[in-house]
Design a protein around this motif. Structure first.
Motif, PDB file in Angstrom:
ATOM      1  N   ARG A 116       0.740   1.169  -4.181  1.00  0.00           N
ATOM      2  CA  ARG A 116      -0.592   1.693  -4.474  1.00  0.00           C
ATOM      3  C   ARG A 116      -0.700   3.198  -4.255  1.00  0.00           C
ATOM      4  NH1 ARG A 116      -2.801  -2.979  -1.611  1.00  0.00           N
ATOM      5  NH2 ARG A 116      -3.620  -4.487  -3.113  1.00  0.00           N
ATOM      6  N   THR A 117      -0.306   3.668  -3.083  1.00  0.00           N
ATOM      7  CA  THR A 117      -0.458   5.090  -2.775  1.00  0.00           C
ATOM      8  C   THR A 117       0.337   5.985  -3.717  1.00  0.00           C
ATOM      9  OG1 THR A 117      -0.956   4.621  -0.451  1.00  0.00           O
ATOM     10  CG2 THR A 117      -0.181   6.847  -0.982  1.00  0.00           C
ATOM     11  N   VAL A 171      -5.895   2.059 -11.578  1.00  0.00           N
ATOM     12  CA  VAL A 171      -5.674   2.817 -10.336  1.00  0.00           C
ATOM     13  C   VAL A 171      -6.993   3.398  -9.842  1.00  0.00           C
ATOM     14  CG1 VAL A 171      -4.487   4.795  -9.321  1.00  0.00           C
ATOM     15  CG2 VAL A 171      -3.269   3.299 -10.924  1.00  0.00           C
ATOM     16  N   GLN A 172      -7.761   3.962 -10.737  1.00  0.00           N
ATOM     17  CA  GLN A 172      -9.025   4.578 -10.347  1.00  0.00           C
ATOM     18  C   GLN A 172     -10.028   3.558  -9.839  1.00  0.00           C
ATOM     19  OE1 GLN A 172     -10.299   6.844 -13.772  1.00  0.00           O
ATOM     20  NE2 GLN A 172      -8.807   8.492 -13.385  1.00  0.00           N
ATOM     21  N   ASP A 192       0.825  -1.214   0.000  1.00  0.00           N
ATOM     22  CA  ASP A 192       0.000   0.000   0.000  1.00  0.00           C
ATOM     23  C   ASP A 192       0.856   1.260   0.000  1.00  0.00           C
ATOM     24  OD1 ASP A 192      -2.593  -0.929  -0.165  1.00  0.00           O
ATOM     25  OD2 ASP A 192      -2.802  -1.198   1.994  1.00  0.00           O
ATOM     26  N   GLU A 221      -1.596   6.291  -6.891  1.00  0.00           N
ATOM     27  CA  GLU A 221      -2.795   7.115  -6.720  1.00  0.00           C
ATOM     28  C   GLU A 221      -2.462   8.601  -6.678  1.00  0.00           C
ATOM     29  OE1 GLU A 221      -5.184   3.705  -4.097  1.00  0.00           O
ATOM     30  OE2 GLU A 221      -4.317   5.487  -3.118  1.00  0.00           O
ATOM     31  N   GLU A 222      -1.254   8.930  -6.213  1.00  0.00           N
ATOM     32  CA  GLU A 222      -0.858  10.330  -6.072  1.00  0.00           C
ATOM     33  C   GLU A 222      -0.068  10.858  -7.260  1.00  0.00           C
ATOM     34  OE1 GLU A 222       1.272  10.276  -2.400  1.00  0.00           O
ATOM     35  OE2 GLU A 222      -0.558  10.190  -1.159  1.00  0.00           O
ATOM     36  N   SER A 227      -2.321   8.231 -11.830  1.00  0.00           N
ATOM     37  CA  SER A 227      -3.644   8.350 -11.214  1.00  0.00           C
ATOM     38  C   SER A 227      -4.767   8.335 -12.247  1.00  0.00           C
ATOM     39  CB  SER A 227      -3.725   9.625 -10.375  1.00  0.00           C
ATOM     40  OG  SER A 227      -3.466  10.776 -11.181  1.00  0.00           O
ATOM     41  N   ASP A 235      -9.206   0.779  -8.245  1.00  0.00           N
ATOM     42  CA  ASP A 235      -8.585   0.010  -7.157  1.00  0.00           C
ATOM     43  C   ASP A 235      -8.293  -1.423  -7.590  1.00  0.00           C
ATOM     44  OD1 ASP A 235      -7.491  -0.329  -4.629  1.00  0.00           O
ATOM     45  OD2 ASP A 235      -9.395  -0.948  -3.727  1.00  0.00           O
TER      46      ASP A 235
END
Length: 386
Positions: free
Chosen positions: A316-317, A331-332, A312, A320-321, A326, A334
């Protein structure tokens, strides 16, 4: 090369360079392009070894038939797929070394009662190279390594292979985790369970093989019966750095490393877009390239023991950032999942099949254990009927 050529345990490849070269490189006559793609354990090849009170022999391309005075006890693979196969067949005590211990998923055995492997006690075969003296010090009865892998990936010469086969122990192995190496084009591949069957003959463990094969088919039949009709196109990736800014692409294709993805019926978004596998010389791809492809899911492969928290925070994070990442559909939605390890035999495959099913199809498999840990442990420890 005739399949009946016999080479004794301490004299394999020891009859001269010409004979040795023939044993290693002259087996294409029996392959006839016979790449094996069927991963069903019950559709395995015909038995490839024989054993009598006077001899114990096993046959596998590219070397051919190797004869032993007795069943080998001390053994050494280079990759974790063969290590896992040997452990599945009850041979953990004789496992004396591994190429890179951190790439072998032995931590997964912690969920299996009575099954463990101490990688700290093993000799690491790779440390800024792989030298012959390490193999002399191990003094294995058999090297469960494709000799062509040693030559083409470890930088050995034919003479190095001949010397160790003659002075220490023979080589029995076939590189099957991937099918992209051009040096493997002229001899056959083996599926995971075909390879396991050969090792079962090597270690005289037919009952364990049959128990694993039957349970594998039982689990796979259940999983396949529950797969949804709509299945994702995935991108199988290895980060070029952490947090990632680029990735090494891996195609689903053939080979044991991607067996769980084929079992789950996914599409290969990278292959469909003409991306070259990193192991076949493909370079890294960036987020802009991924955005053009826009896979339904990203399956991120990492080596070693990886916690959900680490995945995560480090994978993942950051995606996402990221300004570009992103925007990826995966990614959108999940659908960035941990893809597991490169090297898997029958035990590690069950864990990775379970994780992949949970990650890709959470509505059907989320949170469910797809296989009985106790039953697998009983096969490994020999506490089963058979």
């Amino acid at each position: 090369m005739d399949q009946t050529d016999i080479v004794s345990r301490r004299t394999l490849l020891g009859t001269g360079a010409a004979t040795a070269a023939g044993l290693l490189a002259g087996c294409s006559g029996r392959s006839s392009g016979g790449t094996q793609t069927d991963e069903s354990a019950t559709d395995a090849a015909e038995p490839t070894a024989t054993a009598t009170p006077e001899q114990h022999s096993v046959t596998m391309a590219p070397v051919g038939t190797v004869e032993f005075d007795e069943v080998p006890e001390r053994w050494v693979p280079f990759t974790g797929d063969y290590a896992d196969m040997g452990v599945a067949l009850g041979q953990a005590d004789g496992l004396a070394g591994i190429g890179v211990p951190a790439r072998y998923g032995s931590h997964l055995y912690e969920e299996l009662p009575g099954v463990s492997v101490d990688t700290d006690a093993m000799t690491a075969l790779y440390s800024e190279g792989t030298d012959k003296e390490t193999f002399y010090s191990i003094d294995a009865d058999v090297h469960v390594i494709d000799p062509n892998f040693a030559i083409n990936r470890l930088g050995w010469s034919q003479g190095d292979v001949d010397e160790l086969a003659d002075n220490v122990g023979p080589f029995v192995g076939n590189t099957g985790f991937t099918h992209v190496y051009d040096w493997h084009d002229d001899y056959r591949y083996y599926s995971m369970y075909e390879t396991l069957e050969v090792l079962a003959e090597l270690f005289d463990e037919r009952a364990r093989y049959e128990a694993f094969a039957a349970y594998h088919d039982e689990i796979l039949a259940d999983v396949e019966s529950r797969l949804p009709e709509a299945r994702p196109d995935i991108a199988l990736l290895y980060p070029a750095g952490v947090p990632p800014e680029g990735f090494y692409p891996y195609l689903v294709g053939e080979g044991t490393t991607s067996k769980q993805w084929r079992d789950l019926g996914v599409g290969d978004a990278l292959a469909a877009d003409g991306i070259t596998d990193a192991q076949a010389g493909g370079g890294t791809i960036d987020f802009e390239t991924l955005l053009d492809i826009d896979p339904d899911a990203l399956a991120i492969r990492l080596q070693g023991e990886v916690s959900e928290t680490y995945f995560d925070e480090e994978i993942r994070t950051p995606l996402e950032e990221h300004d570009v990442a992103s925007d990826l559909t995966a990614v959108q939605n999940d659908r960035v999942i941990y893809a597991g390890l490169t090297y898997q035999g029958p035990i590690i495959h069950l864990f990775q099949l379970e994780a992949a099913a949970q990650g890709l199809y959470p509505e059907e498999f989320g949170g469910e254990q797809l296989f009985d840990r106790e039953r697998v442990a009983d096969i490994v420890t020999g506490e089963f009927d058979g």
